[in-house]
Design an enzyme around this catalytic site. Structure first.
Site, PDB file in Angstrom:
ATOM      1  N   LEU A   1      49.508  37.798  28.432  1.00 55.12           N
ATOM      2  CA  LEU A   1      50.416  37.975  29.564  1.00 55.12           C
ATOM      3  C   LEU A   1      49.719  37.392  30.789  1.00 55.12           C
ATOM      4  CD1 LEU A   1      51.513  39.896  27.398  1.00 55.12           C
ATOM      5  CD2 LEU A   1      52.060  41.518  29.210  1.00 55.12           C
ATOM      6  N   ILE A   2      50.042  36.154  31.098  1.00 57.95           N
ATOM      7  CA  ILE A   2      49.295  35.410  32.112  1.00 57.95           C
ATOM      8  C   ILE A   2      50.045  35.383  33.439  1.00 57.95           C
ATOM      9  CG2 ILE A   2      50.256  33.169  31.409  1.00 57.95           C
ATOM     10  CD1 ILE A   2      47.412  32.015  32.026  1.00 57.95           C
TER      11      ILE A   2
ATOM     12  N   GLY B   1      44.940  41.406  31.329  1.00 61.13           N
ATOM     13  CA  GLY B   1      43.707  41.370  32.110  1.00 61.13           C
ATOM     14  C   GLY B   1      43.423  42.677  32.820  1.00 61.13           C
TER      15      GLY B   1
ATOM     16  N   CYS C   1      59.681  37.161  55.080  1.00 61.06           N
ATOM     17  CA  CYS C   1      59.078  38.356  54.488  1.00 61.06           C
ATOM     18  C   CYS C   1      57.709  38.544  55.121  1.00 61.06           C
ATOM     19  CB  CYS C   1      58.985  38.257  52.963  1.00 61.06           C
ATOM     20  SG  CYS C   1      57.786  37.032  52.391  1.00 61.06           S
TER      21      CYS C   1
END
Length: 482
Positions: free
Chosen positions: A183-184, A287, A456
């Site tokens: 899951l990068i 990670g 934002c």
């Protein structure tokens, strides 16, 4: 030219059948990586080493560098392979090879020998060392911590004059373990954890949850391609991109603020598990490091794991951030990670560090899971080899302004909670609120005769959303950064 590949020590202690399988896989990996540099290259496997022979001297440095980055290799010896007749012949050849290197230096001689000879390794060390000491006046023998170590290997009637030793990255050859899905995000942690699993022998595929449009995806694709090209190019891998903005929007609209972080991670694990099952991948890689952020406490990690039967590997679980950044620097992903954007609209203001399962499940009952199913179904799967061409395509640019005109309107795209806590007021211009997760469906309803200046807190989400709207054909958007 000739290179001798020495195996990672853990390979050498395997049983005979496993060791042979690992050596065979490593030999194939070396061929796959090096065939692009020299078509005449030969790779020959032996019980305790692998030989690489090539004719194109111009590719010597390129081949040597590539070998240092292939998992499974402990070190590489660049050698000159010559025949010999006796110990004096060995000395004469060593003198020619090492005379210049030993001038004014201390040295010792170390010999490894294989085959039947009428002398031992120590005999050769003494004879060659004594001869070099006599013939090079400025050189001096020193057996501990010398300036230069003369490495020689004797194999049957061949002498290997070692011109240089270069350290590899170690580990197991890719393909000796099963596939994993990383899951990068493009940050420090996911890049390092992906590298660690490649080094341990896994073919690493990549799953990216896109929260910020094409610009963010291109950045993460570049990280994934870099990791694959540098450490894993012996194998084909997938890059799967999932547009997670609809999921984030649903969470921000319906989920209690304190539970958002854990539920977002649970949704990611659910989605990644579906992708892994689709492609026959055995485990997910993240990670996460214990206690690094609120969702990474033991309680929260257990709740995140509970949503899937797929094994989740966390190679960095006990690492601190400084160690992770140092590893990222070593493998070359630090610069990518430092420039990767963070998102100003996806973070809870008061996240729970000890989520309660019943509360999490009660909050998830509000979530429309058809949205999750849809984004997984529409996931974009590409061969990572195609990424270099795709990321080379021009990204649509968007203008950033610090003032405004009479036809401009500021569009505050922060989440509703952020807008309520810190309302935006700018004199001389209208301010309209529309959370970023509603832009894809609601922006078209706005007055398209006006120019909309997206804003934002950090300016990251506004830029990415402006890029997304430009890609959708809306030309009347800019980024407002006073």
């Amino acid at each position: 030219m000739k290179f001798i590949i020495k195996l990672f020590p853990e390979i050498t202690i395997k049983s005979q059948s496993v060791r042979l399988r690992f050596i065979k896989i490593l030999t194939g990996n070396i061929r796959n990586v090096l065939k692009h540099y020299d078509e005449t290259l030969a790779v020959v496997r032996h019980w305790d080493n692998i030989e690489v022979r090539a004719k194109d001297e111009n590719q010597r440095l390129t081949i040597r560098d590539a070998l240092t980055r292939i998992p499974g290799i402990h070190h590489i010896l660049e050698v000159e392979d010559v025949p010999f007749t006796d110990m004096h012949d060995i000395f004469e050849k060593a003198l020619v090879q090492y005379r210049d290197q030993l001038d004014g230096k201390t040295f010792c001689v170390r010999v490894k020998r294989r085959g039947k000879h009428d002398f031992s390794s120590i005999d050769v060390e003494r004879y060659v060392g004594g001869g070099l000491n006599q013939h090079i006046e400025s050189a001096r023998v020193k057996l501990t911590n010398p300036d230069v170590t003369v490495h020689l290997e004797v194999e049957d009637d061949r002498l290997l004059l070692i011109k240089g030793r270069y350290e590899g990255i170690g580990g197991f050859p890719i393909g000796t373990q099963e596939d994993v899905l990383s899951l990068i995000s493009g940050g420090f942690d996911s890049g390092v954890s992906s590298y660690m699993l490649m080094r341990r022998g896994c073919r690493v595929h990549y799953c990216f949850f896109n929260l910020g449009g094409a610009a963010h995806e291109i950045g993460v694709r570049q990280v994934a391609h870099y990791l694959w090209n540098r450490f894993g190019s012996s194998h084909r891998v997938r890059f799967v991109a999932i547009n997670f903005e609809p999921v984030v929007g649903e969470i921000l609209e319906k989920i209690d603020d304190g539970q958002m972080g854990v539920i977002l991670k649970r949704m990611m694990v659910r989605a990644a598990s579906k992708v892994a099952e689709r492609y026959g991948v055995q485990a997910l890689v993240t990670g996460e490091a214990l206690g690094q952020v609120s969702s990474q406490t033991l309680t929260n990690l257990r709740l995140i794991d509970n949503v899937s039967d797929t094994l989740i590997l966390r190679p960095l679980i006990s690492y601190d951030k400084e160690h992770i950044i140092n590893l990222a620097r070593q493998i070359g992903t630090e610069d990518f990670a430092r420039t990767m954007p963070e998102y100003c609209g996806v973070i809870s203001k008061s996240p729970t560090v000890k989520a309660v399962k019943s509360k999490i499940e009660a909050e998830e009952e509000k979530f429309d899971f058809s949205i999750l199913d849809k984004v997984v179904e529409e996931a974009n799967n590409v061969d990572i080899r195609e990424i270099a061409q795709q990321t080379g395509q021009e990204v649509v640019e968007v203008e950033t302004v610090n003032d405004f005109g009479p036809n401009d309107v500021i569009l505050d795209i922060r989440s509703v909670d952020e807008q309520e806590d810190k309302p935006l007021k700018v004199e001389g211009i209208d301010v309209v609120s529309l959370p970023f997760y509603k832009l894809s469906t609601k922006f078209g309803d706005l007055d398209q005769n006006r120019t909309w200046l997206l804003w934002c807190e950090r300016g990251v989400m506004s830029r990415l959303q402006a890029l997304y709207l430009r890609e959708q054909g809306f030309k009347n958007v800019k980024v407002y950064r006073p």
